[in-house]
Design a protein around this motif. Structure first.
Motif, short mmCIF file in Angstrom:
data_model
loop_
_atom_site.label_atom_id
_atom_site.label_comp_id
_atom_site.label_asym_id
_atom_site.label_seq_id
_atom_site.Cartn_x
_atom_site.Cartn_y
_atom_site.Cartn_z
N PRO A 151 42.94 99.89 59.42
CA PRO A 151 42.80 101.17 60.11
C PRO A 151 42.95 101.02 61.62
CG PRO A 151 40.65 100.35 59.44
CD PRO A 151 41.68 99.41 58.86
N PHE A 152 43.40 102.07 62.28
CA PHE A 152 43.41 102.15 63.75
C PHE A 152 44.33 101.12 64.42
CE2 PHE A 152 38.91 103.17 62.50
CZ PHE A 152 39.03 104.55 62.63
N MET A 154 32.48 102.53 55.13
CA MET A 154 32.30 101.25 55.83
C MET A 154 33.41 100.29 55.48
SD MET A 154 28.47 100.38 56.47
CE MET A 154 27.27 101.59 56.94
N TRP A 155 33.81 100.30 54.20
CA TRP A 155 34.93 99.45 53.82
C TRP A 155 36.21 99.92 54.52
CZ3 TRP A 155 39.40 101.20 51.46
CH2 TRP A 155 40.36 100.20 51.22
N ALA A 156 36.44 101.23 54.50
CA ALA A 156 37.69 101.75 55.04
C ALA A 156 37.79 101.51 56.54
CB ALA A 156 37.82 103.24 54.73
N LEU A 157 36.65 101.53 57.23
CA LEU A 157 36.68 101.36 58.68
C LEU A 157 36.74 99.89 59.08
CD1 LEU A 157 34.06 104.04 59.76
CD2 LEU A 157 36.52 104.16 60.05
N ILE A 181 26.47 95.58 54.44
CA ILE A 181 27.81 96.13 54.61
C ILE A 181 28.68 95.58 53.49
CG2 ILE A 181 29.75 96.33 56.21
CD1 ILE A 181 27.36 97.32 57.62
N GLU A 182 29.41 96.48 52.84
CA GLU A 182 30.31 96.04 51.77
C GLU A 182 31.31 95.03 52.33
OE1 GLU A 182 31.37 99.11 49.02
OE2 GLU A 182 33.39 98.30 48.78
N PHE A 191 41.07 105.82 54.15
CA PHE A 191 39.96 106.59 53.58
C PHE A 191 40.33 107.16 52.22
CE2 PHE A 191 37.75 107.22 57.76
CZ PHE A 191 36.55 106.73 57.34
N GLU A 192 41.52 107.74 52.15
CA GLU A 192 41.95 108.34 50.88
C GLU A 192 42.98 107.49 50.16
OE1 GLU A 192 41.85 110.15 53.73
OE2 GLU A 192 40.11 111.43 53.38
N SER A 245 34.53 110.66 50.06
CA SER A 245 34.02 110.19 48.77
C SER A 245 35.09 109.47 47.96
CB SER A 245 33.46 111.36 47.95
OG SER A 245 34.51 112.24 47.58
N GLU A 246 36.37 109.58 48.37
CA GLU A 246 37.42 108.90 47.61
C GLU A 246 37.32 107.38 47.77
OE1 GLU A 246 40.77 110.91 46.45
OE2 GLU A 246 39.33 112.54 46.25
N SER A 247 36.69 106.95 48.88
CA SER A 247 36.48 105.51 49.03
C SER A 247 35.10 105.29 49.64
CB SER A 247 37.58 104.89 49.89
OG SER A 247 37.46 105.29 51.24
N ASN A 248 34.98 104.22 50.39
CA ASN A 248 33.71 103.89 51.03
C ASN A 248 33.99 103.76 52.52
OD1 ASN A 248 32.11 101.70 52.37
ND2 ASN A 248 30.91 101.89 50.52
N TYR A 271 41.64 98.36 46.43
CA TYR A 271 40.53 99.30 46.30
C TYR A 271 40.83 100.26 45.15
CZ TYR A 271 36.44 101.83 47.76
OH TYR A 271 35.18 102.37 47.80
N SER A 272 39.81 100.60 44.44
CA SER A 272 39.99 101.58 43.38
C SER A 272 39.47 102.92 43.87
CB SER A 272 39.23 101.13 42.13
OG SER A 272 39.61 101.93 41.05
N TYR A 273 40.39 103.78 44.29
CA TYR A 273 39.99 105.08 44.83
C TYR A 273 39.48 105.97 43.71
CZ TYR A 273 41.90 103.76 49.30
OH TYR A 273 42.11 103.11 50.49
N LYS A 274 38.56 106.82 44.11
CA LYS A 274 37.87 107.70 43.17
C LYS A 274 38.34 109.10 43.53
CE LYS A 274 33.44 107.95 43.97
NZ LYS A 274 32.09 107.51 44.30
N ARG A 275 39.14 109.71 42.69
CA ARG A 275 39.71 111.01 43.06
C ARG A 275 39.17 112.12 42.19
NH1 ARG A 275 42.87 109.38 46.68
NH2 ARG A 275 44.33 107.65 46.45
#
Lengths: 151, 352, 386, 166
Positions: free
Chosen positions: B59-60, C122-125, D88-89, C58-59, C117-120, A17-21
């Protein structure tokens, strides 16, 4: 189906993933200046200069905002040799990870040092930044540091 | 402070790659510790676990572990994204905070076999200035080792001695993974992983899990437990992370946590130190002022088995075990987290 | 409790879809400084820092409390990182309260954040992970079937979800920190919004936010010396149950019910419907308001939707719920639970500004997470517990 | 990379790319091999007699190891569902689609899958469905071996028969 015959399944998984910071003012200032070929630190209340600059004093958490310009030369204060760089390192030849204290700074910055070979490396050696050909506002705008005599 | 004791623990042998799923690992250690404690599963007042999602990249991950512990009817439960040693601290504090609570169980799990752990740990670093360079955890530890050599108080031979000793002691630990009789010369001629760290000075990659039961004095008396390990001091402290802003050759947070926990190095029989890299044991011994009479890492320590997110709690299990077995009157368990000993925890226990 | 605990400082960020003006440390420090300022103290006065956030994906930072330690003034102090899925903001405050209640710490700073906002989200979950069922549908896809099951079991009319959404969005207009301020909100607008996970509409769902909440907690003796208003922690409680097992009631989970009962008992509350003045409840999809009112024993079973329908859950009603605008208006996931707790504390301190519920003396803060399986709650009051 | 090469940097992109090798563990292995090699759905019996599918490493209720494997029918009842209208992505399915909890005959808790073969607005609680399998040579080590569930033609189940499984 019998349990003993069932080998445990495995599968590859890539966390990609390319994080946006967002950078905020202090990190943003440092990265903007890097893009422009300049190195900027920040001064603590006791006068010590930190580079890269942090938004706060690492001891007290107090906010910092007095920027200081620094040269792109300094001294290696600690290092390790990476004989076999991996893909993530984005380096095609062996290099050192090192902490580098820039002239005028009081703290070290973690970065890379490229030297002809490991035997050249020592703590206390002088280095100079080698700037990336294309600078975009990332810590990698300094491609690496190199021994000062070879710069 | 209320009297709370470690009364039981369980672990599974550390392995390079376990065939067990996380759920099965957790099931085994939790059920094992419960059975040893003699407490009914439904009678635990508090549960706390430690693990880290990034190890499996999903996650989780602790949510499915909850399937392994029989959390029904619903339990009072919490989780730290940390080594299980900090979960134990939370549980101990929970019992301190409420005299109506009498026993708690803590568990943790971690699999180093799933992902590239040294690179994954690079995501613990400053995300703006450091992670984009991908300094792996071995390189970071190596910078610390170099600082120690540059300081002049230690030589590489000291690293080798620590490594050889831990692997030798680990031979008597059935749960250890990398043990044996190595010579100093062998260790010192091994290949570099990241200089000056050679293979022998680095920990194995391990999958593992462990669980631990703590109980109040009332509960210990009620159970008639013979050899409780009473927690006499418990503290944890953190330092600034960046390698460039702290002295890597000492561990101020260990020293502070040790003092606050009343560690008093000369009074200990056993100290289990969580030093994944050989040179870190030297730093920790100094920080805790351990004298020559203290038996350090009779288990073989993290150099013999290093299940990530577990190895810290394992040190406390091993130290408590020495008291349970009557081998120690006073023992210390230490855990570390973060790059180059950034965060440290000290738990001091005593026999009756 | 070995020691009484009080909230003496509350801080939160302006929440937004993207807080483009701050770094992650900057986001946390905004909330931390507001809480410290409210408490009239500085980092130097803090004895321990307890940080909560949801999954590290998430981050993309593993155990971010480590790199954040110095930004939070935690050097030389204990720092602990809590992660209990969506309930984390609540459980983090509970853990922080236990630091105080143990008698070992005088003042604790606790924070919970997410910078989504650092990621997405739905993707992160729900990343595409090996061996997991291929049908990933986001949090809405998980909870929408439960909502349908509630509607069926309770006989609630279809418009209740829209009504809750409208109410919370109106409430948010009174809250300067809320992420969503939809000035022209109306029931019709909610009804007309796209059906995302039928029966859940877009405007019946929570946003994805950047934000942080912070609390300063203090031991009784320290709090007594503090001149400002206090929120005394009457009780904290947590319960968890497995995500799936045979016969599990996911609509009204026993963990939530047990947690609430135990909480009220500890707080000395015998009639929660009468004794609680305001509730901040974790409602990420509007239908969860009536569901949780029932699960929390704040009404009779099957009656939750009637409270909503009769305007009992807004200002002037029997039990105002989410005067802040709730999770529907602000959802930095890791922080959402702590925002509930913080808003409850502001209410009983009389510091909730335009969203103040008149005469609020006792508040409930509630958070849940995972597959409706992790619950954390607290009760705070203007006065010390009797 | 800066979003705007000229102005001040306010945002950067920091990629993470980590490669894992994930293990299914013995129980999911049993389940997935059953799907691919035998076109069958295997669960496990818990110590208190419930049948879990997919099988798991321990009984969530008792915390004890699970017992013998049990084959479960590929017919079942929709207990509840939702209609997904949002892309969904990373999700290959194109909305709208019905996402349902299905209690398979012989299982003690629902499995989640997609329903097709009906208009989306015809989905209902209590509907009887059966698995639509991929052709034998396209079976995979995943629930994707079942394309979707579709109406089986049986009469709807009584609410009382599945209301404990919502």
């Amino acid at each position: 189906m019998s349990e003993s015959s069932a080998e445990i399944l495995t599968a590859p998984y890539r966390l990609k993933y390319s994080y946006k910071r967002t950078t905020g003012p202090v990190i943003g200032r440092f990265l903007t200046d890097l893009r422009d070929g300049k190195i900027t630190g920040v001064r603590r209340p006791d006068g010590a200069v930190m580079v890269p600059p942090r938004e706060y004093d690492p001891e007290t958490g107090e906010a910092l905002s007095e920027f200081v310009s620094l040269p792109d030369t300094g001294v290696v204060t600690g290092w390790t040799w990476v004989a076999e760089p991996r893909q993530l390192h984005a380096m095609s030849t062996p290099f050192a990870f090192a902490t580098i204290q820039l002239d005028g700074a009081h703290t070290g910055m973690l970065h890379r040092v490229v030297a002809p070979d490991e035997s050249v490396m020592r703590s206390g050696m002088r280095v100079r930044a080698r700037w990336a050909a294309e600078r975009v506002g990332m810590i990698t705008d300094i491609e690496c540091f190199v021994p000062e005599e070879s710069a | 402070m209320r009297d709370i004791a470690v009364i039981a623990s369980a672990q599974i042998p550390s392995e390079r790659r376990s065939d067990l799923s996380e759920i099965e690992m957790v099931q085994k250690v939790v059920t094992g510790a419960i059975e040893k404690s003699g407490i009914d599963r439904r009678a635990f007042d508090f549960w706390c676990s430690g693990s880290a999602d990034m190890l499996c990249g999903r996650p989780f991950s602790f949510v499915s572990a909850l399937d392994a512990i029989g959390a029904w009817p619903p339990i009072r439960e919490s989780h730290v994204e940390m080594d299980g040693a900090w979960a134990l601290y939370e549980a101990w504090l929970k019992l301190q905070s409420d005299p109506g609570l009498h026993c708690a169980i803590v568990y943790c799990f971690g699999q180093s076999s799933l992902g590239p752990v040294p690179d994954i740990l690079a995501t613990q670093l400053d995300p703006y200035y450091e992670t984009p360079l991908w300094p792996d955890s071995i390189s970071v530890a190596a910078i610390q080792a170099r600082a120690l050599l540059d300081g002049g108080r230690y030589t590489e031979r000291d690293f080798a001695e620590v490594a050889v000793e831990n692997r030798r002691r680990g031979k008597s630990n059935p749960n250890a993974q990398l043990t044996g009789d190595f010579s100093i010369e062998e260790a010192m001629s091994g290949p570099y992983i990241s200089s000056p760290l050679r293979k022998h000075y680095c920990p194995p990659l391990s999958d593992g899990a462990c669980a631990i039961v703590i109980a109040s004095r009332e509960k210990v008396d009620e159970l008639g437990f013979a050899a409780p390990a009473w927690i006499r001091g418990f503290d944890h402290r953190v330092e600034a992370q960046s390698l460039g802003v702290r002295d890597l050759t000492s561990s101020a947070s260990t020293q502070l946590a040790g003092r606050r926990a009343g560690a008093r190095g000369d009074s200990l029989d056993v100290a289990e130190l969580h030093a994944p890299f050989a040179h870190q044991e030297l730093i920790l011994r100094e920080a805790l002022e351990l004298g020559g009479s203290v038996s350090v890492n009779p288990s073989g320590g993290a150099l013999a088995a290093n299940p990530i997110m577990v190895a810290g709690l394992l040190r406390i299990c091993e130290a408590a075990g020495a008291i349970h077995r009557g081998e120690a009157k006073r023992a210390l368990g230490h855990a570390t987290s973060g790059p180059a000993l950034q965060q440290n925890l000290v738990c001091v226990m005593e026999a009756n | 409790m070995a020691e009484l605990c009080a909230v003496i400082g509350v801080g939160q960020t302006k929440h937004a879809a993207i807080r483009g003006d701050v770094s992650i440390p900057g986001l946390l420090r905004e909330a931390a400084f507001r809480a410290l300022e409210d408490a009239g103290i500085t980092f130097a006065d803090i004895d321990a820092v307890i940080l909560g956030t949801a999954p590290d994906q998430f981050e993309g930072i593993m155990m971010p409390e480590l790199f954040l330690a110095d930004a939070l003034g935690a050097v030389g102090k204990p720092i602990l990182r809590v992660h209990t899925a969506g309930s984390v903001g609540g459980s983090t405050a509970n853990v922080a309260a236990s630091y105080i209640e143990s008698g070992l710490y005088d003042r604790v700073l606790t924070l919970a954040f997410e910078k989504q906002s650092e990621s997405n989200a739905m993707w992160a979950l729900s990343p595409k992970y090996p061996f997991q069922p291929p049908i990933t549908s986001g949090a809405g896809g998980y909870f929408a079937p439960l909502i349908r099951a509630y509607m069926r079991a309770s006989g609630a009319p279809d418009h209740i979800g829209c009504k809750v959404a409208y109410k919370d969005r109106v409430h948010a207009l009174k809250n300067p920190y809320a992420h969503l301020h939809i000035e022209d909100i109306s029931i019709e607008k909610v009804k007309a919004s796209p059906m995302l996970w039928e029966p859940v509409r877009y405007l019946e769902s929570c946003p994805s936010s950047d934000g942080c909440a912070a609390l300063v907690l203090a031991r009784e003796e320290v709090a007594d010396r503090h001149s400002g208003p206090k929120a005394w922690v009457w009780a904290t409680e947590m319960r968890s149950e497995p995500m799936q097992f045979a016969g599990r009631n996911q609509v009204l989970p026993q963990a939530g019910s047990d947690c609430a009962k135990s909480l009220y008992k500890k707080a000395g509350i015998t009639n929660p419907q009468a004794e609680i003045d305001v509730a901040e409840i974790y409602v990420p999809f509007s239908w969860f308001e009536p569901m949780w009112l029932e699960n929390l024993h704040l009404c009779e079973p099957g009656e939750g939707w009637k409270l909503t329908d009769n305007d009992e859950t807004t200002f002037g009603g029997r039990l105002p719920v989410n005067p802040s605008g709730g999770v529907l208006s602000t959802n930095p996931i890791g922080a959402s639970g702590m925002i509930r707790y913080a808003e409850g504390a502001l209410q009983v301190r009389g510091m909730a500004g335009d969203r103040q519920v008149d005469g609020a003396k006792v508040a409930l803060g509630h958070a849940y997470g995972g597959g409706s399986q992790f619950f954390s709650m607290w009760i705070v009051g203007s006065d010390k517990p009797s | 990379m800066s979003e705007d090469a000229q102005g001040p940097i306010t945002m950067i992109r920091t990629p993470v790319d980590l490669e894992y090798n994930i293990s299914a563990g013995p129980d999911l292995t049993l389940f997935l091999r059953g799907l691919k090699e035998e076109k069958k759905l295997y669960g496990r019996r818990s110590p208190n007699g419930d049948v879990y599918i997919p099988p798991r490493g321990a009984c969530p209720v008792t915390g004890q190891p699970m017992l013998e494997e049990v084959e479960v029918s590929d017919h079942g009842t929709v207990t509840t569902f939702c209609l997904i209208n949002i892309p969904i992505e990373g999700q290959e399915l194109k909305p709208p689609y019905v996402f349902a909890a299905i209690i398979l005959d012989g299982a003690s808790l629902p499995l989640f899958h997609m329903i097709a073969g009906i208009a989306a607005d015809e989905a209902r609680m209590g509907m009887r469905v059966k698995a639509n399998w991929k052709p034998d040579d396209e079976l995979v080590l995943s629930l994707e071996s079942i394309n979707y569930f579709e109406p089986s033609g049986e009469p709807d189940a009584d609410y009382d028969s599945y209301k404990e499984h919502l």
